[in-house]
Motif scaffolding. Structure first.
Motif, PDB file in Angstrom:
ATOM      1  N   GLN A  78       0.836  -1.195   0.000  1.00 28.58           N
ATOM      2  CA  GLN A  78       0.000   0.000   0.000  1.00 28.58           C
ATOM      3  C   GLN A  78       0.871   1.246   0.000  1.00 28.58           C
ATOM      4  N   GLY A  79       0.337   2.307  -0.599  1.00 31.57           N
ATOM      5  CA  GLY A  79       1.063   3.562  -0.708  1.00 31.57           C
ATOM      6  C   GLY A  79       0.524   4.358  -1.881  1.00 31.57           C
ATOM      7  N   SER A  80       1.133   5.484  -2.173  1.00 36.64           N
ATOM      8  CA  SER A  80       0.739   6.267  -3.342  1.00 36.64           C
ATOM      9  C   SER A  80       1.309   5.605  -4.600  1.00 36.64           C
ATOM     10  N   HIS A  81       0.873   6.086  -5.750  1.00 35.04           N
ATOM     11  CA  HIS A  81       1.389   5.566  -7.026  1.00 35.04           C
ATOM     12  C   HIS A  81       2.918   5.685  -7.064  1.00 35.04           C
ATOM     13  N   THR A  82       3.431   6.853  -6.694  1.00 39.29           N
ATOM     14  CA  THR A  82       4.878   7.084  -6.721  1.00 39.29           C
ATOM     15  C   THR A  82       5.613   6.176  -5.741  1.00 39.29           C
TER      16      THR A  82
END
Length: 198
Positions: free
Chosen positions: A166-170
């Protein structure tokens, strides 16, 4: 199922104390396969807001990028659609579902595969409509198409029912894990693929 640890809260209330009526009032759903009742377009839209004026219907449909099509129909909002919207294309049904959610103006929006059954050209129109719908809202987006999730604040990647990243796209690209591999596969192929993610 109850969480094994911690607590799930909706609107600062424990989820087990939230009534079904509260959930219906505070959550708008745009499903993968929108359901349209047999009746007029206006009646289908007013499911979300029974007292909506024609001006409100028009504003919602403009924001959902469906008004131009509806305005060309002989009976406009009074046009009857078959059960499950058989007289409309998949993209048009999806945009009507977005207009219905816009009318409801709920603080939480759930989008279940909103672009899975449409072509890439129609997807751009749908994405623009979704931008209107999700502004200043909490959004839960379930999607397989990578272009749908790239702008999310947090992406949860699932495999066989379990969260694996999980995390942002970047952030996920930097991890060079499952999500980065999916993006690499899509970029190499030049089109979207199906893979399990949220």
């Amino acid at each position: 199922l109850a969480p094994t640890a911690g607590e799930i809260r909706l609107g600062n209330r424990p989820v087990d104390g939230v009534t079904a009526d509260w959930v219906r009032q505070h959550i708008a759903l745009v499903p993968q396969d929108p359901y349209l009742f047999y009746g007029t377009i206006a009646e289908n839209l007013r499911v979300a807001k029974p007292d909506a004026s024609e001006a409100e219907l028009e504003a919602a449909c403009r924001a959902a990028n469906i008004y131009e099509h509806l305005s060309q129909l002989p009976d406009g909002f009074a046009t009857r659609v078959g059960e499950r919207g058989l007289s409309l294309s998949g993209g048009q049904m999806q945009r009507l579902a977005i207009a219905r959610a816009l009318l409801k103006n709920a603080p939480v929006v759930v989008l279940d595969e909103p672009t899975s059954q449409i072509d890439l050209e129609t997807e751009g129109v749908i994405q623009e409509a979704l931008a209107h719908l999700t502004r200043d809202k909490t959004v839960l987006l379930i999607a397989h198409r990578l272009s749908t999730v790239e702008k999310a604040d947090r992406i949860v990647v699932m495999e066989r029912g379990r969260v694996i990243e999980q995390g942002s796209h970047t952030e996920l690209l930097a991890k060079r894990g499952a999500y980065a591999r999916m993006v690499g596969t899509v970029s190499a192929a030049g089109h979207s693929i199906d893979s399990e993610r949220e």
